[in-house]
Design a protein around this motif. Structure first.
Motif, PDB file in Angstrom:
ATOM      1  N   ALA A 222     -11.395  12.120 -16.533  1.00 41.16           N
ATOM      2  CA  ALA A 222     -11.192  12.537 -15.353  1.00 41.16           C
ATOM      3  C   ALA A 222      -9.204  12.551 -16.311  1.00 41.16           C
ATOM      4  O   ALA A 222      -8.793  13.506 -16.459  1.00 41.16           O
ATOM      5  N   ALA A 223      -9.198  11.065 -16.184  1.00 39.89           N
ATOM      6  CA  ALA A 223      -8.437  11.081 -16.365  1.00 39.89           C
ATOM      7  C   ALA A 223      -7.806   9.867 -17.461  1.00 39.89           C
ATOM      8  O   ALA A 223      -6.035   9.978 -17.321  1.00 39.89           O
ATOM      9  N   ALA A 224      -8.111   9.219 -18.247  1.00 39.63           N
ATOM     10  CA  ALA A 224      -8.067   9.121 -19.167  1.00 39.63           C
ATOM     11  C   ALA A 224      -9.035   9.825 -20.952  1.00 39.63           C
ATOM     12  O   ALA A 224     -10.162   8.442 -20.755  1.00 39.63           O
ATOM     13  N   PRO A 225      -9.059  10.507 -20.797  1.00 37.84           N
ATOM     14  CA  PRO A 225     -10.270  11.259 -21.494  1.00 37.84           C
ATOM     15  C   PRO A 225     -10.325  10.520 -23.372  1.00 37.84           C
ATOM     16  O   PRO A 225     -10.905  10.832 -24.035  1.00 37.84           O
ATOM     17  N   GLU A 226      -8.654  10.143 -23.944  1.00 39.17           N
ATOM     18  CA  GLU A 226      -8.599   9.457 -24.512  1.00 39.17           C
ATOM     19  C   GLU A 226      -8.304   8.262 -25.047  1.00 39.17           C
ATOM     20  O   GLU A 226      -7.242   7.681 -23.806  1.00 39.17           O
ATOM     21  N   GLY A 227      -7.898   7.603 -26.091  1.00 40.29           N
ATOM     22  CA  GLY A 227      -7.192   6.426 -26.233  1.00 40.29           C
ATOM     23  C   GLY A 227      -8.547   4.859 -25.619  1.00 40.29           C
ATOM     24  O   GLY A 227      -9.037   5.075 -24.992  1.00 40.29           O
ATOM     25  N   SER A 228      -7.490   4.245 -25.841  1.00 41.22           N
ATOM     26  CA  SER A 228      -8.342   2.910 -25.145  1.00 41.22           C
ATOM     27  C   SER A 228      -8.030   2.492 -24.136  1.00 41.22           C
ATOM     28  O   SER A 228      -7.032   2.982 -23.154  1.00 41.22           O
TER      29      SER A 228
ATOM     30  N   VAL B 219       5.227   0.109 -17.551  1.00 40.74           N
ATOM     31  CA  VAL B 219       4.845  -0.565 -18.253  1.00 40.74           C
ATOM     32  C   VAL B 219       4.067   0.037 -19.940  1.00 40.74           C
ATOM     33  O   VAL B 219       3.875  -0.412 -20.249  1.00 40.74           O
ATOM     34  N   VAL B 220       3.019  -0.016 -18.311  1.00 41.69           N
ATOM     35  CA  VAL B 220       1.794   0.454 -19.162  1.00 41.69           C
ATOM     36  C   VAL B 220       0.755   1.342 -17.974  1.00 41.69           C
ATOM     37  O   VAL B 220       0.955   1.653 -17.189  1.00 41.69           O
ATOM     38  N   ARG B 221       0.243   2.166 -19.052  1.00 42.01           N
ATOM     39  CA  ARG B 221      -0.162   3.745 -18.289  1.00 42.01           C
ATOM     40  C   ARG B 221      -1.394   2.628 -17.320  1.00 42.01           C
ATOM     41  O   ARG B 221      -2.453   2.327 -17.677  1.00 42.01           O
TER      42      ARG B 221
ATOM     43  N   GLY C 149       0.712  -1.454   0.223  1.00 43.67           N
ATOM     44  CA  GLY C 149      -0.161  -0.126  -0.150  1.00 43.67           C
ATOM     45  C   GLY C 149       0.224   0.973  -0.102  1.00 43.67           C
ATOM     46  O   GLY C 149       0.198   2.072  -0.433  1.00 43.67           O
ATOM     47  N   SER C 150       2.392   1.316  -0.434  1.00 45.60           N
ATOM     48  CA  SER C 150       2.721   2.685  -0.026  1.00 45.60           C
ATOM     49  C   SER C 150       3.226   2.986  -1.224  1.00 45.60           C
ATOM     50  O   SER C 150       3.891   3.664  -1.609  1.00 45.60           O
ATOM     51  N   LEU C 151       2.547   2.207  -2.163  1.00 42.57           N
ATOM     52  CA  LEU C 151       2.902   2.910  -3.285  1.00 42.57           C
ATOM     53  C   LEU C 151       2.123   3.964  -3.783  1.00 42.57           C
ATOM     54  O   LEU C 151       0.916   4.124  -3.794  1.00 42.57           O
ATOM     55  N   ARG C 152       2.454   5.356  -4.940  1.00 39.61           N
ATOM     56  CA  ARG C 152       2.461   6.108  -4.919  1.00 39.61           C
ATOM     57  C   ARG C 152       2.116   6.563  -6.377  1.00 39.61           C
ATOM     58  O   ARG C 152       3.392   6.343  -6.823  1.00 39.61           O
ATOM     59  N   GLY C 153       1.424   7.500  -7.102  1.00 45.73           N
ATOM     60  CA  GLY C 153       1.278   7.702  -8.098  1.00 45.73           C
ATOM     61  C   GLY C 153       1.379   9.123  -8.369  1.00 45.73           C
ATOM     62  O   GLY C 153       0.915  10.270  -7.383  1.00 45.73           O
ATOM     63  N   THR C 154       0.675   9.974  -9.749  1.00 52.06           N
ATOM     64  CA  THR C 154       0.477  11.826  -9.495  1.00 52.06           C
ATOM     65  C   THR C 154      -1.206  11.091  -9.249  1.00 52.06           C
ATOM     66  O   THR C 154      -1.978  10.630 -10.498  1.00 52.06           O
TER      67      THR C 154
ATOM     68  N   VAL D 260      -2.552   8.361 -10.665  1.00 46.26           N
ATOM     69  CA  VAL D 260      -1.477   7.802 -12.370  1.00 46.26           C
ATOM     70  C   VAL D 260      -0.832   7.815 -12.577  1.00 46.26           C
ATOM     71  O   VAL D 260      -0.333   8.249 -11.448  1.00 46.26           O
ATOM     72  N   ASP D 261      -0.243   5.896 -13.046  1.00 42.20           N
ATOM     73  CA  ASP D 261       0.999   5.622 -13.055  1.00 42.20           C
ATOM     74  C   ASP D 261       1.574   6.014 -14.506  1.00 42.20           C
ATOM     75  O   ASP D 261       0.556   5.147 -15.285  1.00 42.20           O
TER      76      ASP D 261
END
Length: 412
Positions: free
Chosen positions: A184-190, A142-144, A71-76, A92-93
């Motif tokens: 909000a976090a992934a407005p575009e793309g697959s 590796v992937v968003r 539980g220590s991993l943090r992103g934007t 977001v990572d």
């Protein structure tokens, strides 16, 4: 735990049942069943107190909290807002931009450049985004990925409609919340959608209300330890008489407890050892789970206020998104569950797979409801394969180490 604390727990349970059912006599067999549970809990904790000191157990919990990195991993960080104004927290990572791959690995994966894909993880009831710790660690760079906290859970705000207007929580509302996070976090793309338990139901609710989003942008789905409906039939590993008793009074009991949140939270703290045993029983199926992982699960569940627990519970009885599964028929789908899951039994995953004949069904032996923590190597192996089939994994990428949860393994 003192004897007075044990008595207090019994009093809280008795008061809750009295409020829900009138009094013990009116509650009938259900009242007797819960009375036995409360008395047995007090007695069990008192017996344990004779063999293991409370101070020693507290120190052990603190040691596990400090040494376990879970539980220590943090992103934007980011915030989305639901249609009722509830603040939804996400992180977001992002993918590394300067990764180079060997030709041999390019041939192995068959793609020179990855498709622009975002993997959105939705967590379960009484958990938070950190429940995906191992999968998040493995996919970093590796992937968003997007990890978010459901309303009233984790770092997200208390549900506005619930706290202000008293509006009941519905799975449909959670589906709309997920749409707000994606916008909000992934407005575009697959997009690849991954959901565990209530998170899987949230994914189904999204599909039910926004089929065009599924058709136009979603390229794969993973449904982990979840159900498309008929949750009112789950017996939680109890005998028939016991489960019928619980079904009759549990909604009322939870509502009464939610109305006495401050008192109940004090009781939960006083009976930490009792709740730890219950949490472990319904979270894991194997006996060799890393104690730090078990403690990590306890912290997440303990962090969910009792009024939120009570608020969300009725939504599961009404949940039925069987027809929404048809929206996933033409894409790669992973359906995975622990064989020992007593919360959303693996039969519910089999029922989902029956309606999606092209889906990969994986039933994990010796695993319970929190299969992504208990058997992360299996979950990550199948999830990585799903991402490859969806074209989401870059050429030559290999997922990172995701550890093991056996008691003989080192954390991380």
């Amino acid at each position: 735990m003192s004897e007075s604390s044990a008595e207090a727990v019994t009093d809280v349970a008795a008061a809750a049942v009295a409020s829900a059912a009138g009094n013990w006599r009116k509650a009938g067999i259900a009242g007797v069943a819960i009375g036995v549970v409360a008395a047995g809990a007090a007695a069990g904790v008192a017996i344990e107190r004779l063999t293991v000191g409370r101070g020693m157990r507290s120190k052990a919990r603190l040691a596990l909290d400090s040494t376990g990195p879970y539980g220590s991993l943090r992103g934007t960080p980011g915030k989305a807002y639901a249609d009722d104004g509830t603040e939804l927290y996400y992180e977001v990572d992002d993918i590394e931009q300067d990764v180079t791959f060997t030709p041999r690995r390019r041939r192995l994966f068959g793609r020179k450049a990855p498709a622009p894909v975002t993997v959105v993880f939705s967590h379960g009831y009484c958990l938070n985004q950190d429940s995906w710790h191992f999968q998040r660690a493995a996919l970093r760079g590796v992937v968003r990925t997007v990890h978010w906290d459901q309303r009233s859970h984790g770092r997200s705000g208390r549900g506005v409609a619930q706290s202000t207007d008293g509006t009941p929580v519905t799975i449909d509302q959670l589906g709309r919340d997920l749409k707000a996070v994606i916008d909000a976090a992934a407005p575009e793309g697959s997009v690849v959608l991954v959901g565990h338990s209530m998170g899987g139901m949230t994914v189904m609710a999204l599909a039910d209300q926004y089929p065009e989003l599924i058709r136009d942008r979603v390229v794969a789905v993973a449904l982990v330890g979840t159900s498309s409906g008929r949750l009112g039939e789950v017996n939680f590993g109890l005998p028939v008489a016991g489960v019928n008793a619980v079904r009759r009074v549990l909604p009322g009991v939870l509502k009464a407890l939610g109305q006495q949140a401050a008192l109940v939270e004090r009781g939960r703290r006083a009976t930490a050892d009792l709740f730890a045993g219950i949490i472990k029983r319904y979270s894991f199926a194997s006996r060799d789970v890393d104690p730090a992982i078990a403690r990590f699960a306890e912290r997440m569940i303990e962090g969910t206020p009792i009024d939120v627990v009570a608020e969300f519970y009725p939504a599961f009885t009404d949940h039925d998104k069987t027809e929404a599964l048809a929206h996933f028929a033409d894409m790669p789908v992973l359906v995975l569950a622990g064989v020992g899951d007593m919360v959303t039994p693996s039969e519910h995953s089999e029922a989902i797979a029956d309606l999606l004949p092209d889906a990969e069904l994986v039933l994990v032996p010796d695993a319970g409801h929190l299969v992504m923590l208990e058997r992360p190597e299996v979950v990550m192996d199948r999830l990585a394969d799903l991402l490859m089939r969806a074209g989401a994994v870059p050429a030559g990428a290999t997922v990172g180490g995701y550890g093991s949860t056996s008691s003989t393994a080192q954390p991380g």
